[in-house]
Design a protein around this motif. Structure first.
Motif, PDB file in Angstrom:
ATOM      1  N   LYS A 173      10.805 -35.128 -41.062  1.00 53.49           N
ATOM      2  CA  LYS A 173      10.567 -33.784 -41.611  1.00 53.49           C
ATOM      3  C   LYS A 173      10.048 -33.876 -43.048  1.00 53.49           C
ATOM      4  O   LYS A 173       9.101 -33.185 -43.422  1.00 53.49           O
ATOM      5  N   GLN A 174      10.651 -34.749 -43.848  1.00 49.82           N
ATOM      6  CA  GLN A 174      10.224 -34.925 -45.238  1.00 49.82           C
ATOM      7  C   GLN A 174       8.795 -35.452 -45.303  1.00 49.82           C
ATOM      8  O   GLN A 174       7.991 -34.996 -46.112  1.00 49.82           O
ATOM      9  N   SER A 175       8.469 -36.389 -44.422  1.00 52.11           N
ATOM     10  CA  SER A 175       7.099 -36.928 -44.386  1.00 52.11           C
ATOM     11  C   SER A 175       6.093 -35.829 -44.081  1.00 52.11           C
ATOM     12  O   SER A 175       5.040 -35.747 -44.718  1.00 52.11           O
ATOM     13  N   LYS A 176       6.418 -34.960 -43.116  1.00 48.61           N
ATOM     14  CA  LYS A 176       5.529 -33.839 -42.783  1.00 48.61           C
ATOM     15  C   LYS A 176       5.319 -32.935 -43.992  1.00 48.61           C
ATOM     16  O   LYS A 176       4.205 -32.496 -44.267  1.00 48.61           O
ATOM     17  N   GLU A 177       6.402 -32.666 -44.701  1.00 45.59           N
ATOM     18  CA  GLU A 177       6.300 -31.809 -45.882  1.00 45.59           C
ATOM     19  C   GLU A 177       5.429 -32.459 -46.957  1.00 45.59           C
ATOM     20  O   GLU A 177       4.588 -31.794 -47.570  1.00 45.59           O
ATOM     21  N   TRP A 178       5.620 -33.759 -47.183  1.00 45.99           N
ATOM     22  CA  TRP A 178       4.815 -34.462 -48.180  1.00 45.99           C
ATOM     23  C   TRP A 178       3.342 -34.473 -47.785  1.00 45.99           C
ATOM     24  O   TRP A 178       2.460 -34.300 -48.624  1.00 45.99           O
ATOM     25  N   LEU A 179       3.073 -34.690 -46.500  1.00 44.95           N
ATOM     26  CA  LEU A 179       1.683 -34.707 -46.029  1.00 44.95           C
ATOM     27  C   LEU A 179       1.043 -33.328 -46.171  1.00 44.95           C
ATOM     28  O   LEU A 179      -0.118 -33.209 -46.574  1.00 44.95           O
ATOM     29  N   THR A 180       1.810 -32.292 -45.871  1.00 45.23           N
ATOM     30  CA  THR A 180       1.287 -30.927 -46.004  1.00 45.23           C
ATOM     31  C   THR A 180       1.020 -30.597 -47.468  1.00 45.23           C
ATOM     32  O   THR A 180      -0.030 -30.032 -47.805  1.00 45.23           O
ATOM     33  N   THR A 181       1.936 -30.978 -48.344  1.00 46.09           N
ATOM     34  CA  THR A 181       1.736 -30.760 -49.785  1.00 46.09           C
ATOM     35  C   THR A 181       0.489 -31.506 -50.260  1.00 46.09           C
ATOM     36  O   THR A 181      -0.321 -30.955 -51.015  1.00 46.09           O
ATOM     37  N   ALA A 182       0.332 -32.738 -49.805  1.00 46.78           N
ATOM     38  CA  ALA A 182      -0.844 -33.539 -50.178  1.00 46.78           C
ATOM     39  C   ALA A 182      -2.124 -32.859 -49.700  1.00 46.78           C
ATOM     40  O   ALA A 182      -3.125 -32.805 -50.426  1.00 46.78           O
ATOM     41  N   PHE A 183      -2.103 -32.341 -48.481  1.00 44.30           N
ATOM     42  CA  PHE A 183      -3.258 -31.637 -47.916  1.00 44.30           C
ATOM     43  C   PHE A 183      -3.662 -30.469 -48.815  1.00 44.30           C
ATOM     44  O   PHE A 183      -4.840 -30.309 -49.157  1.00 44.30           O
TER      45      PHE A 183
ATOM     46  N   SER B 119      -3.065 -39.155 -46.559  1.00 44.83           N
ATOM     47  CA  SER B 119      -2.018 -40.182 -46.588  1.00 44.83           C
ATOM     48  C   SER B 119      -1.879 -40.780 -47.986  1.00 44.83           C
ATOM     49  O   SER B 119      -0.759 -40.943 -48.487  1.00 44.83           O
ATOM     50  N   GLU B 120      -3.004 -41.099 -48.609  1.00 40.63           N
ATOM     51  CA  GLU B 120      -2.964 -41.669 -49.955  1.00 40.63           C
ATOM     52  C   GLU B 120      -2.383 -40.676 -50.962  1.00 40.63           C
ATOM     53  O   GLU B 120      -1.596 -41.050 -51.825  1.00 40.63           O
ATOM     54  N   GLN B 121      -2.791 -39.422 -50.866  1.00 36.72           N
ATOM     55  CA  GLN B 121      -2.274 -38.391 -51.770  1.00 36.72           C
ATOM     56  C   GLN B 121      -0.758 -38.260 -51.618  1.00 36.72           C
ATOM     57  O   GLN B 121      -0.040 -38.069 -52.591  1.00 36.72           O
ATOM     58  N   ALA B 122      -0.268 -38.368 -50.382  1.00 40.06           N
ATOM     59  CA  ALA B 122       1.174 -38.257 -50.112  1.00 40.06           C
ATOM     60  C   ALA B 122       1.916 -39.560 -50.388  1.00 40.06           C
ATOM     61  O   ALA B 122       3.140 -39.593 -50.323  1.00 40.06           O
ATOM     62  N   GLN B 123       1.153 -40.615 -50.654  1.00 41.13           N
ATOM     63  CA  GLN B 123       1.703 -41.959 -50.851  1.00 41.13           C
ATOM     64  C   GLN B 123       2.480 -42.423 -49.615  1.00 41.13           C
ATOM     65  O   GLN B 123       3.570 -42.979 -49.702  1.00 41.13           O
ATOM     66  N   LEU B 124       1.860 -42.144 -48.466  1.00 37.69           N
ATOM     67  CA  LEU B 124       2.399 -42.575 -47.178  1.00 37.69           C
ATOM     68  C   LEU B 124       1.299 -43.305 -46.414  1.00 37.69           C
ATOM     69  O   LEU B 124       0.114 -43.154 -46.726  1.00 37.69           O
ATOM     70  N   SER B 125       1.674 -44.046 -45.416  1.00 38.62           N
ATOM     71  CA  SER B 125       0.677 -44.775 -44.632  1.00 38.62           C
ATOM     72  C   SER B 125      -0.017 -43.839 -43.643  1.00 38.62           C
ATOM     73  O   SER B 125       0.513 -42.784 -43.284  1.00 38.62           O
ATOM     74  N   ARG B 126      -1.194 -44.251 -43.209  1.00 39.18           N
ATOM     75  CA  ARG B 126      -1.902 -43.494 -42.170  1.00 39.18           C
ATOM     76  C   ARG B 126      -1.079 -43.489 -40.886  1.00 39.18           C
ATOM     77  O   ARG B 126      -1.086 -42.515 -40.133  1.00 39.18           O
ATOM     78  N   ARG B 127      -0.371 -44.554 -40.668  1.00 41.66           N
ATOM     79  CA  ARG B 127       0.494 -44.637 -39.476  1.00 41.66           C
ATOM     80  C   ARG B 127       1.544 -43.517 -39.511  1.00 41.66           C
ATOM     81  O   ARG B 127       1.820 -42.884 -38.493  1.00 41.66           O
ATOM     82  N   THR B 128       2.110 -43.284 -40.697  1.00 45.79           N
ATOM     83  CA  THR B 128       3.084 -42.194 -40.839  1.00 45.79           C
ATOM     84  C   THR B 128       2.413 -40.854 -40.562  1.00 45.79           C
ATOM     85  O   THR B 128       2.992 -39.986 -39.906  1.00 45.79           O
ATOM     86  N   PHE B 129       1.184 -40.683 -41.049  1.00 50.33           N
ATOM     87  CA  PHE B 129       0.451 -39.447 -40.767  1.00 50.33           C
ATOM     88  C   PHE B 129       0.350 -39.244 -39.255  1.00 50.33           C
ATOM     89  O   PHE B 129       0.669 -38.177 -38.735  1.00 50.33           O
ATOM     90  N   TYR B 130      -0.090 -40.284 -38.543  1.00 52.15           N
ATOM     91  CA  TYR B 130      -0.313 -40.158 -37.101  1.00 52.15           C
ATOM     92  C   TYR B 130       0.987 -40.045 -36.306  1.00 52.15           C
ATOM     93  O   TYR B 130       0.967 -39.585 -35.169  1.00 52.15           O
TER      94      TYR B 130
ATOM     95  N   TYR C 122     -12.616 -28.771 -47.232  1.00 52.66           N
ATOM     96  CA  TYR C 122     -11.835 -29.191 -46.063  1.00 52.66           C
ATOM     97  C   TYR C 122     -12.573 -30.252 -45.249  1.00 52.66           C
ATOM     98  O   TYR C 122     -11.983 -31.245 -44.835  1.00 52.66           O
ATOM     99  N   GLY C 123     -13.854 -30.050 -45.019  1.00 52.97           N
ATOM    100  CA  GLY C 123     -14.646 -30.966 -44.198  1.00 52.97           C
ATOM    101  C   GLY C 123     -14.740 -32.373 -44.754  1.00 52.97           C
ATOM    102  O   GLY C 123     -15.001 -33.325 -44.017  1.00 52.97           O
ATOM    103  N   GLU C 124     -14.526 -32.516 -46.051  1.00 54.24           N
ATOM    104  CA  GLU C 124     -14.603 -33.839 -46.683  1.00 54.24           C
ATOM    105  C   GLU C 124     -13.250 -34.546 -46.758  1.00 54.24           C
ATOM    106  O   GLU C 124     -13.185 -35.725 -47.087  1.00 54.24           O
ATOM    107  N   ILE C 125     -12.176 -33.823 -46.484  1.00 53.31           N
ATOM    108  CA  ILE C 125     -10.835 -34.412 -46.564  1.00 53.31           C
ATOM    109  C   ILE C 125     -10.590 -35.244 -45.310  1.00 53.31           C
ATOM    110  O   ILE C 125     -10.805 -34.782 -44.188  1.00 53.31           O
ATOM    111  N   THR C 126     -10.141 -36.464 -45.506  1.00 51.84           N
ATOM    112  CA  THR C 126      -9.857 -37.357 -44.385  1.00 51.84           C
ATOM    113  C   THR C 126      -8.351 -37.594 -44.273  1.00 51.84           C
ATOM    114  O   THR C 126      -7.588 -37.314 -45.209  1.00 51.84           O
TER     115      THR C 126
END
Length: 186
Positions: A9-19, A37-48, A28-32
């Motif tokens: 749940k915390q990871s989702k919140e961090w990813l959403t805040t980073a977004f 993941s980098e903005q949230a300081q989490l791995s892409r694996r955590t994102f997925y 939006y179209g340029e955001i990957t």
């Protein structure tokens, strides 16, 4: 909720805040996924593990907002509930989210959320009982909710794009006056 669920749940919140942080700076179209993941300081694996893609993240945000709004509605006292109180609650809730909503509006994403959340409008009708609801078929209720949901969403779209929007009470009061005038009989 166990430790693993809390972390997810915390990871989702961090990813959403980073977004939303990224939406402040780039289209939006340029955001990957990598950017988020980098903005949230989490791995892409955590994102997925949390989302399929950035559209799924946006859908999740919309769904969480609808559920939070429903929770707010269910806390209203049914005994003293009136339509103005419900309107004020609606506008107050979304006013609290105005910074994120403004970013979505500026990026033409707010109406995308409307299209995704509209099918859930009938669920709102079922969950939240109020004196002014009609007794009708699913189709009739669907018409009423589509009309209401679209109207309210358009007000939010117009109102929250403003740098200094009117207060939720002012918007609710203005809408209530207009709705009362529409209800007149000749």
């Amino acid at each position: 909720m166990n430790g693993k669920q809390r972390i997810a749940k915390q990871s989702k919140e961090w990813l959403t805040t980073a977004f939303f942080e990224l939406l402040k700076r780039q289209p939006y179209g340029e955001i990957t996924v990598k950017d988020i993941s980098e903005q949230a300081q989490l791995s892409r694996r955590t994102f997925y593990r949390s989302f399929k893609d950035k559209e799924d993240l946006l859908d999740d945000y919309g769904n969480r907002m609808i559920h939070a709004y429903l929770a707010r509605l269910t806390n209203l006292s049914r005994a003293n509930m009136d339509f103005e109180q419900v309107l004020t609650t609606f506008f107050s809730f979304w006013y609290e989210q105005r910074n994120e909503i403004r970013l979505l509006i500026k990026q033409n994403l707010f109406m995308v959320l409307l299209a995704k959340l509209s099918p859930q409008a009938t669920k709102l009708y079922d969950v939240f009982q109020s004196p002014w609801h009609i007794e009708g078929t699913k189709r009739e209720i669907s018409y009423v909710m589509s009309f209401s949901f679209g109207g309210f969403w358009n007000i939010l779209n117009m109102w929250l794009i403003e740098e200094n929007p009117d207060s939720p009470k002012e918007v609710a009061h203005t809408l209530l006056i207009a709705l009362k005038k529409m209800n007149y009989e000749e």
